[in-house]
Design a protein around this motif. Structure first.
Motif, PDB file in Angstrom:
ATOM      1  N   THR A 210      11.296   5.257  -9.409  1.00 33.30           N
ATOM      2  CA  THR A 210      11.544   3.914  -9.917  1.00 33.30           C
ATOM      3  C   THR A 210      12.260   3.105  -8.842  1.00 33.30           C
ATOM      4  N   TYR A 211      12.057   1.816  -8.925  1.00 35.23           N
ATOM      5  CA  TYR A 211      12.774   0.888  -8.056  1.00 35.23           C
ATOM      6  C   TYR A 211      13.101  -0.328  -8.914  1.00 35.23           C
ATOM      7  N   GLU A 212      14.403  -0.581  -9.084  1.00 33.27           N
ATOM      8  CA  GLU A 212      14.818  -1.612 -10.025  1.00 33.27           C
ATOM      9  C   GLU A 212      14.171  -1.310 -11.384  1.00 33.27           C
ATOM     10  N   ALA A 213      13.438  -2.269 -11.967  1.00 35.28           N
ATOM     11  CA  ALA A 213      12.805  -2.034 -13.267  1.00 35.28           C
ATOM     12  C   ALA A 213      11.361  -1.551 -13.132  1.00 35.28           C
ATOM     13  N   SER A 214      10.925  -1.300 -11.904  1.00 31.33           N
ATOM     14  CA  SER A 214       9.529  -0.958 -11.633  1.00 31.33           C
ATOM     15  C   SER A 214       9.300   0.541 -11.540  1.00 31.33           C
ATOM     16  N   ARG A 215       8.180   0.975 -12.099  1.00 31.69           N
ATOM     17  CA  ARG A 215       7.694   2.332 -11.857  1.00 31.69           C
ATOM     18  C   ARG A 215       6.804   2.295 -10.613  1.00 31.69           C
ATOM     19  N   VAL A 216       6.982   3.295  -9.755  1.00 28.43           N
ATOM     20  CA  VAL A 216       6.272   3.332  -8.471  1.00 28.43           C
ATOM     21  C   VAL A 216       5.584   4.683  -8.326  1.00 28.43           C
ATOM     22  N   VAL A 217       4.341   4.671  -7.835  1.00 28.33           N
ATOM     23  CA  VAL A 217       3.611   5.901  -7.494  1.00 28.33           C
ATOM     24  C   VAL A 217       3.051   5.755  -6.093  1.00 28.33           C
ATOM     25  N   PHE A 218       3.222   6.801  -5.282  1.00 29.05           N
ATOM     26  CA  PHE A 218       2.574   6.864  -3.974  1.00 29.05           C
ATOM     27  C   PHE A 218       1.589   8.025  -3.957  1.00 29.05           C
ATOM     28  N   ILE A 219       0.379   7.770  -3.490  1.00 21.82           N
ATOM     29  CA  ILE A 219      -0.642   8.811  -3.298  1.00 21.82           C
ATOM     30  C   ILE A 219      -1.114   8.714  -1.854  1.00 21.82           C
ATOM     31  N   GLN A 220      -0.850   9.765  -1.081  1.00 22.63           N
ATOM     32  CA  GLN A 220      -1.164   9.716   0.347  1.00 22.63           C
ATOM     33  C   GLN A 220      -2.673   9.728   0.601  1.00 22.63           C
ATOM     34  N   SER A 221      -3.413  10.400  -0.225  1.00 22.04           N
ATOM     35  CA  SER A 221      -4.856  10.518  -0.020  1.00 22.04           C
ATOM     36  C   SER A 221      -5.553   9.182  -0.274  1.00 22.04           C
ATOM     37  N   GLY A 222      -6.790   9.077   0.240  1.00 21.36           N
ATOM     38  CA  GLY A 222      -7.594   7.901  -0.042  1.00 21.36           C
ATOM     39  C   GLY A 222      -8.143   7.187   1.171  1.00 21.36           C
ATOM     40  N   HIS A 223      -8.531   7.939   2.214  1.00 22.53           N
ATOM     41  CA  HIS A 223      -8.996   7.300   3.445  1.00 22.53           C
ATOM     42  C   HIS A 223     -10.388   6.696   3.312  1.00 22.53           C
ATOM     43  N   ASP A 224     -11.290   7.414   2.647  1.00 17.08           N
ATOM     44  CA  ASP A 224     -12.675   6.929   2.560  1.00 17.08           C
ATOM     45  C   ASP A 224     -13.364   7.512   1.332  1.00 17.08           C
ATOM     46  N   HIS A 225     -14.716   7.347   1.280  1.00 19.08           N
ATOM     47  CA  HIS A 225     -15.455   7.710   0.075  1.00 19.08           C
ATOM     48  C   HIS A 225     -15.406   9.197  -0.238  1.00 19.08           C
ATOM     49  N   TYR A 226     -15.156  10.043   0.762  1.00 19.48           N
ATOM     50  CA  TYR A 226     -15.059  11.478   0.484  1.00 19.48           C
ATOM     51  C   TYR A 226     -13.916  11.754  -0.494  1.00 19.48           C
TER      52      TYR A 226
END
Length: 249
Positions: A210-226
């Motif tokens: 969380t940051y302040e009142a916000s929920r936060v998600v980080f996902i490292q993957s996701g470079h391309d269609h694979y």
């Protein structure tokens, strides 16, 4: 008494009908997403398809250069979650203030892949996201940080660190073909969701916070269609948007 009974029956019917409509509206209301790209090349059509096929959302895609106007308070009424897939360094003081203001209001934030590399000279962004990829050597809190690294085309296994979290619900350990990052920061307050043992990657590659009142998600993957074609990735993204929007089922 007979008329009173009829009126009570009618009132009960109307009440049930009104609440039924309200419940149906809540059930069918879609999460509104502001999708930010720019500063890094990507397979445009395949990436946008991730969002077009998500029946739970509507989305507006903007280039980073147009993001500032979308962060103003009046424009912010049009979305619930910000998804960052940009790669940008320049940010004005006004834009910093507006970005933080939206998070203080509780806008959800999903940060994907290379968006962790943005704003190298804005320390607060590292605190917002929960980590940072280092484009060059730096010193943070008195600690020297070496440049981070990446490897294209890695085939590796992702482990679900917390299967009970709404973002990872129903997702089990899976294999993926993607780009790895190594040597990026993961701050102490994050809650690990995804890890890997790949030697060309940092250990923790997905988290919530969380940051302040916000929920936060980080996902490292996701470079391309694979990666985007992987049904596990698609599910993680859908559930990350849902969780940050506070719309869990």
């Amino acid at each position: 008494m007979k008329h009173l009974g009829r009126w009570l029956a009618l009132l009960t019917f109307v009440t049930i009908w009104v609440f039924g409509i309200h419940a149906a509206d809540q059930k069918t209301a879609k999460i509104r997403v502001l999708l930010v790209t720019g500063g890094h090349g990507f397979e445009t059509n395949q990436f946008f398809q991730l969002f077009e096929t998500n029946s739970e959302i509507t989305f507006r895609a903007v280039e980073h250069t147009n993001m500032a106007s979308r962060l103003k308070s009046d424009a912010a009424n049009e979305y619930d979650v910000i998804v960052l897939y940009d790669y940008w360094q320049d940010i004005t003081d006004d834009m910093k203030a507006a970005f933080v203001a939206r998070l203080k209001e509780g806008k959800g934030l999903v940060v994907l892949h290379h968006a962790i590399c943005s704003y190298q000279h804005w320390p607060e962004y590292r605190r917002i996201v929960g980590g940072r990829y280092y484009l060059k050597k730096d010193v943070v809190d008195g600690i020297e940080k070496e440049p981070s690294s990446y490897q294209h085309g890695r085939h590796f296994e992702i482990h679900v660190a917390d299967p009970q979290h709404p973002v990872t619900d129903g997702v089990h350990d899976f294999e993926i073909h993607d780009e790895t990052y190594k040597g990026f920061d993961c701050t102490a307050e994050v809650h690990p969701l995804l890890t890997t043992d790949d030697p060309e990657s940092s250990k923790v590659i997905g988290w919530s916070k969380t940051y302040e009142a916000s929920r936060v998600v980080f996902i490292q993957s996701g470079h391309d269609h694979y990666a985007w074609d992987n049904p596990n990735y698609q599910r993680l993204l859908r559930q990350a948007i849902r969780w940050t929007a506070r719309a869990e089922r």
